[in-house]
Scaffold this motif. Structure first.
Motif, PDB file in Angstrom:
ATOM      1  N   PRO A 264       3.058 -12.167 -17.356  1.00 33.97           N
ATOM      2  CA  PRO A 264       3.549 -12.081 -15.546  1.00 33.97           C
ATOM      3  C   PRO A 264       3.243 -10.769 -15.221  1.00 33.97           C
ATOM      4  O   PRO A 264       4.343  -9.515 -15.711  1.00 33.97           O
ATOM      5  CB  PRO A 264       4.553 -12.365 -15.909  1.00 33.97           C
ATOM      6  CG  PRO A 264       5.154 -13.362 -16.637  1.00 33.97           C
ATOM      7  CD  PRO A 264       4.579 -12.599 -17.495  1.00 33.97           C
ATOM      8  N   GLY A 265       2.755 -10.536 -13.881  1.00 35.50           N
ATOM      9  CA  GLY A 265       1.784  -9.044 -13.279  1.00 35.50           C
ATOM     10  C   GLY A 265       3.699  -8.511 -12.612  1.00 35.50           C
ATOM     11  O   GLY A 265       5.000 -10.097 -12.814  1.00 35.50           O
ATOM     12  N   PRO A 266       4.310  -7.269 -12.542  1.00 35.36           N
ATOM     13  CA  PRO A 266       5.204  -6.460 -11.407  1.00 35.36           C
ATOM     14  C   PRO A 266       5.295  -7.943 -10.726  1.00 35.36           C
ATOM     15  O   PRO A 266       4.096  -8.519  -9.552  1.00 35.36           O
ATOM     16  CB  PRO A 266       4.608  -5.558 -11.293  1.00 35.36           C
ATOM     17  CG  PRO A 266       2.948  -5.284 -11.295  1.00 35.36           C
ATOM     18  CD  PRO A 266       2.957  -6.440 -12.219  1.00 35.36           C
ATOM     19  N   PRO A 267       6.033  -8.572 -10.184  1.00 31.97           N
ATOM     20  CA  PRO A 267       6.491  -8.691  -8.702  1.00 31.97           C
ATOM     21  C   PRO A 267       6.587  -7.963  -7.919  1.00 31.97           C
ATOM     22  O   PRO A 267       6.610  -9.192  -6.620  1.00 31.97           O
ATOM     23  CB  PRO A 267       8.126  -9.637  -8.899  1.00 31.97           C
ATOM     24  CG  PRO A 267       8.841  -9.268  -9.311  1.00 31.97           C
ATOM     25  CD  PRO A 267       7.743  -8.108 -10.904  1.00 31.97           C
ATOM     26  N   ASN A 268       7.273  -7.165  -7.628  1.00 35.55           N
ATOM     27  CA  ASN A 268       6.038  -6.230  -6.410  1.00 35.55           C
ATOM     28  C   ASN A 268       5.634  -5.092  -6.161  1.00 35.55           C
ATOM     29  O   ASN A 268       5.402  -4.457  -4.930  1.00 35.55           O
ATOM     30  CB  ASN A 268       8.006  -5.246  -6.369  1.00 35.55           C
ATOM     31  CG  ASN A 268       7.282  -4.085  -8.135  1.00 35.55           C
ATOM     32  OD1 ASN A 268       6.408  -5.363  -8.217  1.00 35.55           O
ATOM     33  ND2 ASN A 268       8.544  -3.023  -7.957  1.00 35.55           N
ATOM     34  N   LEU A 269       4.276  -6.020  -6.569  1.00 35.74           N
ATOM     35  CA  LEU A 269       3.056  -5.322  -5.797  1.00 35.74           C
ATOM     36  C   LEU A 269       2.636  -5.430  -4.469  1.00 35.74           C
ATOM     37  O   LEU A 269       2.207  -4.272  -3.706  1.00 35.74           O
ATOM     38  CB  LEU A 269       1.414  -6.243  -6.465  1.00 35.74           C
ATOM     39  CG  LEU A 269       1.552  -5.593  -7.755  1.00 35.74           C
ATOM     40  CD1 LEU A 269       0.303  -7.507  -8.676  1.00 35.74           C
ATOM     41  CD2 LEU A 269       0.802  -4.446  -8.635  1.00 35.74           C
ATOM     42  N   VAL A 270       3.763  -6.209  -3.698  1.00 41.03           N
ATOM     43  CA  VAL A 270       3.184  -6.048  -2.211  1.00 41.03           C
ATOM     44  C   VAL A 270       3.677  -4.538  -1.508  1.00 41.03           C
ATOM     45  O   VAL A 270       3.630  -4.418  -0.731  1.00 41.03           O
ATOM     46  CB  VAL A 270       4.405  -7.635  -1.406  1.00 41.03           C
ATOM     47  CG1 VAL A 270       6.007  -6.981  -2.026  1.00 41.03           C
ATOM     48  CG2 VAL A 270       4.629  -7.501   0.100  1.00 41.03           C
ATOM     49  N   ASN A 271       4.641  -4.002  -2.863  1.00 43.91           N
ATOM     50  CA  ASN A 271       5.261  -2.823  -1.802  1.00 43.91           C
ATOM     51  C   ASN A 271       4.009  -2.073  -1.498  1.00 43.91           C
ATOM     52  O   ASN A 271       3.861  -0.819  -0.688  1.00 43.91           O
ATOM     53  CB  ASN A 271       6.127  -2.287  -3.053  1.00 43.91           C
ATOM     54  CG  ASN A 271       7.137  -2.652  -2.505  1.00 43.91           C
ATOM     55  OD1 ASN A 271       7.504  -3.746  -2.254  1.00 43.91           O
ATOM     56  ND2 ASN A 271       8.030  -2.314  -4.260  1.00 43.91           N
ATOM     57  N   MET A 272       2.528  -2.205  -2.115  1.00 43.63           N
ATOM     58  CA  MET A 272       1.866  -1.274  -1.947  1.00 43.63           C
ATOM     59  C   MET A 272       0.782  -1.835  -0.730  1.00 43.63           C
ATOM     60  O   MET A 272       0.370  -0.834  -0.611  1.00 43.63           O
ATOM     61  CB  MET A 272       0.964  -1.054  -3.400  1.00 43.63           C
ATOM     62  CG  MET A 272       1.334  -1.532  -5.076  1.00 43.63           C
ATOM     63  SD  MET A 272      -0.282  -1.854  -6.318  1.00 43.63           S
ATOM     64  CE  MET A 272      -1.475  -0.774  -5.356  1.00 43.63           C
ATOM     65  N   ILE A 273       0.779  -2.359  -0.223  1.00 49.23           N
ATOM     66  CA  ILE A 273       0.373  -2.952   1.002  1.00 49.23           C
ATOM     67  C   ILE A 273       1.147  -2.120   2.378  1.00 49.23           C
ATOM     68  O   ILE A 273       0.774  -0.857   2.068  1.00 49.23           O
ATOM     69  CB  ILE A 273       0.317  -4.172   1.568  1.00 49.23           C
ATOM     70  CG1 ILE A 273       0.135  -5.281   0.611  1.00 49.23           C
ATOM     71  CG2 ILE A 273       0.129  -4.368   2.817  1.00 49.23           C
ATOM     72  CD1 ILE A 273      -0.060  -6.649   0.838  1.00 49.23           C
ATOM     73  N   GLY A 274       2.630  -1.802   2.537  1.00 46.49           N
ATOM     74  CA  GLY A 274       3.478  -1.436   3.603  1.00 46.49           C
ATOM     75  C   GLY A 274       3.318  -0.023   3.691  1.00 46.49           C
ATOM     76  O   GLY A 274       3.037   1.009   4.160  1.00 46.49           O
ATOM     77  N   ARG A 275       2.475   0.319   2.067  1.00 43.30           N
ATOM     78  CA  ARG A 275       3.132   1.675   1.888  1.00 43.30           C
ATOM     79  C   ARG A 275       2.101   2.697   1.856  1.00 43.30           C
ATOM     80  O   ARG A 275       2.313   3.838   1.671  1.00 43.30           O
ATOM     81  CB  ARG A 275       4.166   1.686   0.176  1.00 43.30           C
ATOM     82  CG  ARG A 275       5.678   1.471   0.882  1.00 43.30           C
ATOM     83  CD  ARG A 275       6.651   2.088  -0.318  1.00 43.30           C
ATOM     84  NE  ARG A 275       7.323   0.490  -0.308  1.00 43.30           N
ATOM     85  CZ  ARG A 275       9.185   0.760  -1.833  1.00 43.30           C
ATOM     86  NH1 ARG A 275       8.470   1.843  -2.325  1.00 43.30           N
ATOM     87  NH2 ARG A 275       9.670  -0.495  -1.161  1.00 43.30           N
ATOM     88  N   GLY A 276       1.248   2.003   1.231  1.00 36.54           N
ATOM     89  CA  GLY A 276      -0.440   2.494   1.946  1.00 36.54           C
ATOM     90  C   GLY A 276      -0.406   3.038   0.150  1.00 36.54           C
ATOM     91  O   GLY A 276      -1.394   4.142   0.040  1.00 36.54           O
ATOM     92  N   VAL A 277       0.018   2.412  -1.000  1.00 40.27           N
ATOM     93  CA  VAL A 277      -0.474   3.142  -2.467  1.00 40.27           C
ATOM     94  C   VAL A 277      -1.421   2.850  -2.529  1.00 40.27           C
ATOM     95  O   VAL A 277      -2.252   1.809  -2.260  1.00 40.27           O
ATOM     96  CB  VAL A 277       0.616   2.136  -3.082  1.00 40.27           C
ATOM     97  CG1 VAL A 277       0.193   2.089  -4.689  1.00 40.27           C
ATOM     98  CG2 VAL A 277       2.012   2.604  -2.251  1.00 40.27           C
ATOM     99  N   MET A 278      -2.765   3.875  -3.738  1.00 35.58           N
ATOM    100  CA  MET A 278      -3.446   3.804  -4.086  1.00 35.58           C
ATOM    101  C   MET A 278      -3.460   3.829  -5.210  1.00 35.58           C
ATOM    102  O   MET A 278      -2.676   4.303  -5.959  1.00 35.58           O
ATOM    103  CB  MET A 278      -4.144   4.718  -3.517  1.00 35.58           C
ATOM    104  CG  MET A 278      -5.909   5.127  -4.341  1.00 35.58           C
ATOM    105  SD  MET A 278      -6.230   5.297  -6.699  1.00 35.58           S
ATOM    106  CE  MET A 278      -5.536   7.111  -6.096  1.00 35.58           C
ATOM    107  N   ALA A 279      -3.947   2.514  -6.229  1.00 33.86           N
ATOM    108  CA  ALA A 279      -3.850   2.875  -7.627  1.00 33.86           C
ATOM    109  C   ALA A 279      -4.836   2.613  -7.921  1.00 33.86           C
ATOM    110  O   ALA A 279      -6.475   1.771  -7.681  1.00 33.86           O
ATOM    111  CB  ALA A 279      -3.027   1.285  -7.612  1.00 33.86           C
TER     112      ALA A 279
END
Length: 345
Positions: A264-279
């Protein structure tokens, strides 16, 4: 010159899960006399790398073709030229390339080789800190994370060939470096010589929650750049601690390579949205035009003693399967290399 016959390592069968020694077999192999544009090599050093595990899955489409059961395994190698029909190489020269490993003799295209100087660095270094892993570290850090002085960089798999150079380059750029590795010995080296301000022994943490607490304490301002080599709870912890505007270089996820079922993928990918994360995921062939720039920066640092490197050396071609399997057990400290033959004969 005639064809040269020696030993080579083949896959006996495609592994399901963690590879074992009985998946490999040594057979006689003939490296033909070179045709126009080719070079015949006596292999001195060969590399084992995690990406090779993906080539042992013929049912999965990837950026590189799978291995065959009818041909030797292949990979990076340093060899001495026996005979050349390429204008850039002469008998006695040393060369490194992405092909020619897992065998005692190889005939390869000269266009895929680079001449190396055994007087500038140990020949094995051209498979590690001055080779593909070093270039991978440099490219992921400089082209994706793009760290600024004062930022915090987190590196998983930090005692490996790639991670250890990422730590040191980030430190030289003025960053706070948090490293993760799998033993006290590795963590001690990382903080003593490997550029890390803090080194976390991931075996001390049972899950992502515990690792997150340790990472948050080590990176109180958040993680600005994460160099991903491991996956699993490391990625989850990094996403919990990622700073606003954080950048993630997705280089590898070795913890998942032998899974027989999807994880299963990490359950916290949503953090990338509000924090403007680039992966961004990458493979080093994307950056080949930058290889001279990498060498221009890293080779002098190595010569000046500002970059340190470690190697796990396996003696003899027959030890290549052990070296490869050891990658997935965390047995390597730095770059895992196999000495196939003497530097000189």
């Amino acid at each position: 010159m005639p064809a040269k016959t020696g030993k080579a390592i083949f896959l006996k069968s495609f592994p399901q899960g963690l590879p074992a020694k009985d998946h490999f077999v040594s057979r006689s192999f003939e490296a033909p006399a070179p045709a126009d544009g080719e070079v015949q090599l006596r292999i001195v050093w060969m590399s084992v790398d995690p990406y090779m595990r993906g080539r042992m899955r013929p049912d999965i489409k990837s950026y590189i073709p799978p291995f065959s059961l009818d041909a030797p395994l292949d990979g990076g190698a340093v060899g001495q030229v026996i005979e050349s029909r390429h204008p850039s190489f002469a008998a006695g020269d040393y060369a490194v390339g992405f092909s020619g490993g897992w065998r005692e003799y190889a005939t390869v295209a000269g266009a895929g080789l680079q001449k190396v100087d055994p007087g500038m660095a140990p020949l094995s270094a051209y498979l590690g800190v001055l080779g593909m892993p070093g270039f991978t570290a440099w490219a992921g850090l400089n082209e994706i994370i793009k760290p600024k002085a004062g930022e915090t960089v987190f590196v998983s798999g930090a005692a490996g060939a790639v991670g250890s150079l990422v730590c040191q380059l980030a430190k030289l750029k003025g960053c706070r470096v948090v490293a993760s590795a799998g033993s006290k010995e590795k963590c001690d080296w990382l903080t003593r010589e490997g550029g890390a301000d803090v080194a976390l022994n991931y075996r001390d943490y049972k899950n992502a929650t515990e690792l997150t607490k340790a990472l948050a304490a080590a990176a109180p301002k958040g993680v600005d750049g994460y160099f991903e080599n491991v996956g699993g709870m490391h990625l989850e912890a990094a996403l919990n601690c990622i700073a606003f505007g954080g950048r993630i270089a997705l280089c590898g996820m070795i913890s998942m390579y032998n899974n027989t079922e999807p994880e299963p993928g990490p359950p916290n990918l949503v953090n990338m949205i509000g924090r403007g994360v680039m992966a961004q995921g990458f493979i080093i062939s994307n950056y080949l035009p930058l290889a001279p720039k990498f060498a221009f920066e890293v080779a002098p640092l190595l010569d000046q003693g500002k970059i340190k490197f470690r190697e796990s050396v396996y003696e003899g071609l027959e030890k290549a399967p052990d070296a490869f399997i050891g990658l997935f057990k965390g047995e390597n400290f730095g770059k895992a290399v196999v000495r196939v033959g003497p530097d000189r004969i």
